[in-house]
Motif scaffolding. Structure first.
Motif, PDB file in Angstrom:
ATOM      1  N   SER A  96       8.901  -2.692  -6.474  1.00  0.00           N
ATOM      2  CA  SER A  96       8.042  -3.675  -5.827  1.00  0.00           C
ATOM      3  C   SER A  96       8.767  -5.016  -5.756  1.00  0.00           C
ATOM      4  O   SER A  96       9.564  -5.348  -6.622  1.00  0.00           O
ATOM      5  N   GLY A  97       8.460  -5.786  -4.722  1.00  0.00           N
ATOM      6  CA  GLY A  97       9.021  -7.127  -4.613  1.00  0.00           C
ATOM      7  C   GLY A  97       8.061  -8.180  -5.151  1.00  0.00           C
ATOM      8  O   GLY A  97       8.393  -9.367  -5.172  1.00  0.00           O
ATOM      9  N   THR A  98       6.868  -7.769  -5.550  1.00  0.00           N
ATOM     10  CA  THR A  98       5.894  -8.756  -6.015  1.00  0.00           C
ATOM     11  C   THR A  98       5.368  -8.478  -7.413  1.00  0.00           C
ATOM     12  O   THR A  98       4.702  -9.324  -7.998  1.00  0.00           O
TER      13      THR A  98
HETATM   14  P1  NG1 Z   1       5.538  -5.014  -2.861  1.00  0.00           P
HETATM   15  O1  NG1 Z   1       4.978  -5.464  -4.158  1.00  0.00           O
HETATM   16  O2  NG1 Z   1       7.004  -5.367  -2.642  1.00  0.00           O
HETATM   17  O3  NG1 Z   1       5.231  -3.552  -2.628  1.00  0.00           O
HETATM   18  C1  NG1 Z   1       3.388  -5.877  -1.490  1.00  0.00           C
HETATM   19  C2  NG1 Z   1       3.030  -4.986  -0.340  1.00  0.00           C
HETATM   20  C3  NG1 Z   1       3.820  -5.409   0.875  1.00  0.00           C
HETATM   21  C4  NG1 Z   1       3.602  -6.872   1.197  1.00  0.00           C
HETATM   22  C5  NG1 Z   1       3.787  -7.715  -0.047  1.00  0.00           C
HETATM   23  C6  NG1 Z   1       3.439  -9.150   0.153  1.00  0.00           C
HETATM   24  C7  NG1 Z   1       2.492  -2.597  -0.396  1.00  0.00           C
HETATM   25  C8  NG1 Z   1       2.939  -1.243  -0.779  1.00  0.00           C
HETATM   26  N1  NG1 Z   1       3.353  -3.599  -0.637  1.00  0.00           N
HETATM   27  O4  NG1 Z   1       4.778  -5.805  -1.700  1.00  0.00           O
HETATM   28  O5  NG1 Z   1       3.486  -4.591   1.962  1.00  0.00           O
HETATM   29  O6  NG1 Z   1       2.348  -7.066   1.801  1.00  0.00           O
HETATM   30  O7  NG1 Z   1       3.051  -7.207  -1.167  1.00  0.00           O
HETATM   31  O8  NG1 Z   1       2.081  -9.427  -0.002  1.00  0.00           O
HETATM   32  O9  NG1 Z   1       1.382  -2.762   0.118  1.00  0.00           O
END
Ligand code: NG1
Ligand code: ZN
Length: 551
Positions: A521-523
């Motif tokens: 995940s990036g968040t």
């Molecule tokens: P990460 O945590 O990198 O998966 C999530 C969402 C992204 C995007 C970002 C920003 C999913 C699977 N991932 O990212 O699509 O919206 O948050 O808010 O929904």
């Protein structure tokens, strides 16, 4: 000299938190709000430098943690186009956020200013537009951002108050184009282009009385509040807003687009009383939108209409308008311009949606997760439509296509005013004004959905039936080091740790229509697992076995 001592003294008031490493991820910096004072202060500095670097264009700074819990917060930058901060600056953002002392921070800034050739004594001052969502921590973080901005000599902060993320992006874009950019201008552009689309609805189109009503879940955030204002300017649409934040509910708790899309159950404030009614959910900062309906009184399950299906609706409509426009009419207007239409998805797009879009004859491409990648790809087309399954997406139009469309409309109107071809041109022009060209926007997306459903004469049920989603499952796995997973091919293949992709392939092969992938995940500090297959049991089981491989 003066600049350096200003930076040293002001940054000393914002010491970074101990023992945390922050990174500018999929959507800027996000963390527990209590950890973010110094980060937001430093992003204020970054925003001012970014503005100076780009000829003092207006830069946006948004304080939000979107769909995350209320105690979290975050900060991200909008570039002059209204899009996300150039990826090229992200490493600098990371370095700034993690600099251990004022001296380190100053050193980093001096080095970067030199490397990037940033004119500190620019002819014009840096300008930064500030916005925040409804989180209680937003106010003091906003103050930190202002302090950061004013530690760059001459920089000017313009506070837009509580706004949705896409409103702020829209305002940044508009200001840099030199057009009016207040919240009122935003509402005016949305409502007038919506009206334009409604006026162009074919007279034969039928719409049931029950379908006039739309109920919107505002996630107890900023979006519901804004929609209450916007809806007063709309005719022919009955919008009821629930979870507007005024009735005591908590932001994103059991409500909102993220909850609805992931849990596939009704949000708080909705019940079996709403069977058959068209419903929509916004997320906490109103850049995501999903639709849903309650199919029966006996359960809290919903029929979800996710980002993929919204994309499909938009694609069907635009394709139809383009084909009307390109029909050989009795006019001799030259129509040799063939606009390129592209559809962009991520690996999270339901496989059934991709099949459907390809069957329509559309060009479908994939990028990694994150709007910054999708948007960039979409901008390569005359009309680029992108959506994440979670409901974040928009349509972008090239300048050259819009110019062509304007002149085409003009030519057509001088031949036969009100021809089908001219109406198609006008509809596309209206869509380009209604939809937020800067970034995904739940409010403008919602109005476009409403106008298209009306145009087609479709109920939400008819829309749902465009195709049948493949059952899917998303899981997250807490790991010590999420960077151990490295992906390729728009995140569909894991190239590290060694051997894991082979193991995923072996699991996937056991299931009909199986597909699965993992990515960091990036968040959040997790590895995400996605699986789909021909039945829900199979999708769950595949996701579980892949999650075990990660653990
Ligand atoms: P990460 O945590 O990198 O998966 C999530 C969402 C992204 C995007 C970002 C920003 C999913 C699977 N991932 O990212 O699509 O919206 O948050 O808010 O929904
Ligand atoms: Zn959001």
């Amino acid at each position: 000299e003066q600049q350096q001592s200003l930076l040293l003294s002001s940054s000393a008031r914002f010491p970074p938190p101990q023992g945390v490493r922050l990174s500018y991820g999929t959507a800027g910096f996000r963390a527990d709000a209590g950890l973010l004072q110094s980060t937001v202060y430093r992003v204020g500095i970054l925003a001012a430098l970014r503005s100076l670097k780009l000829d003092s264009s207006v830069i946006g700074l948004m304080i939000t943690a979107s769909h995350n819990k209320e105690s979290d917060n975050g900060v991200k930058i909008a570039d002059p186009s209204g899009g996300m901060l150039s990826q090229h600056w992200e490493p600098f953002a990371d370095a700034l956020a993690n600099a251990p002392s004022p001296q380190h921070l100053l050193h980093l800034i001096i080095e970067f200013v030199e490397k990037e050739n940033i004119p500190l004594e620019g002819a014009r001052p840096a300008q930064i537009l500030l916005g925040r969502d409804t989180r209680p921590s937003g106010e003091s973080l906003l103050e930190a951002a202002k302090q950061g901005i004013s530690s760059i000599l001459g920089a000017v902060a313009i506070d837009m108050g509580i706004v949705t993320t896409p409103q702020l992006h829209w305002m940044v874009r508009a200001r840099n184009k030199g057009v009016k950019a207040s919240e009122l201008d935003y509402f005016e552009q949305l409502s007038s282009s919506f009206r334009c689309l409604m006026d162009l609805i074919p007279s034969g189109s039928t719409f049931n009385e029950v379908d006039y009503k739309l109920v919107v879940d505002g996630a107890n955030g900023v979006g519901g509040e804004k929609l209450e204002v916007l809806k007063k300017r709309l005719d022919g649409l009955a919008i009821e807003v629930r979870n507007s934040g005024k009735d005591g509910g908590v932001l994103n708790e059991g409500v909102g687009a993220d909850y609805v899309q992931k849990e596939k159950v009704v949000p708080r404030g909705f019940s079996s009383q709403d069977v058959g009614i068209r419903c929509a959910s916004l997320d906490g900062d109103a850049d995501r939108l999903v639709y849903f309906s309650v199919p029966s009184e006996s359960s809290s399950k919903i029929d979800l209409v996710d980002g993929d299906k919204m994309l499909s609706l938009f694609a069907v409509f635009i394709k139809e308008q383009l084909s009307i426009l390109n029909k050989e009419g009795h006019t001799d207007v030259n129509s040799d311009y063939q606009p390129r239409l592209g559809v962009i998805q991520t690996a999270y797009a339901n496989g059934a949606s991709t099949d459907y879009l390809r069957r329509l004859g559309l060009e479908v491409l994939f990028t990694p997760t994150g709007v910054k990648y999708l948007h960039e790809k979409a901008a390569e087309y005359d009309i680029g439509i992108y959506f994440e399954a979670n409901g974040h997406g928009t349509i972008v139009f090239s300048e050259s296509f819009l110019c062509w469309l304007e002149s085409r409309n003009y030519e057509l109107s001088s031949v036969v005013k009100g021809s089908e071809q001219q109406k198609a041109a006008l509809r596309l022009l209206a869509v380009s004004k209604l939809i937020n060209q800067a970034v995904g926007d739940a409010l403008s997306g919602l109005l476009l959905v409403e106008a298209i459903l009306r145009h087609m004469g479709w109920s939400i049920h008819r829309w749902t039936e465009l195709y049948q989603d493949l059952p899917s499952r998303q899981l997250k796995v807490k790991v010590v080091d999420r960077t151990a997973v490295v992906t390729a091919n728009a995140e569909t293949v894991a190239v590290r740790p060694p051997g894991i992709q082979e193991a995923i392939n072996a699991e996937t092969a056991k299931y009909p229509q199986g597909r699965s992938f993992i990515r960091p995940s990036g968040t959040e500090d997790v590895i995400r697992v996605y699986a789909e297959a021909s039945t829900q049991e199979a999708a769950d089981s595949l996701a579980n076995s892949v999650a075990k491989l990660v653990d």
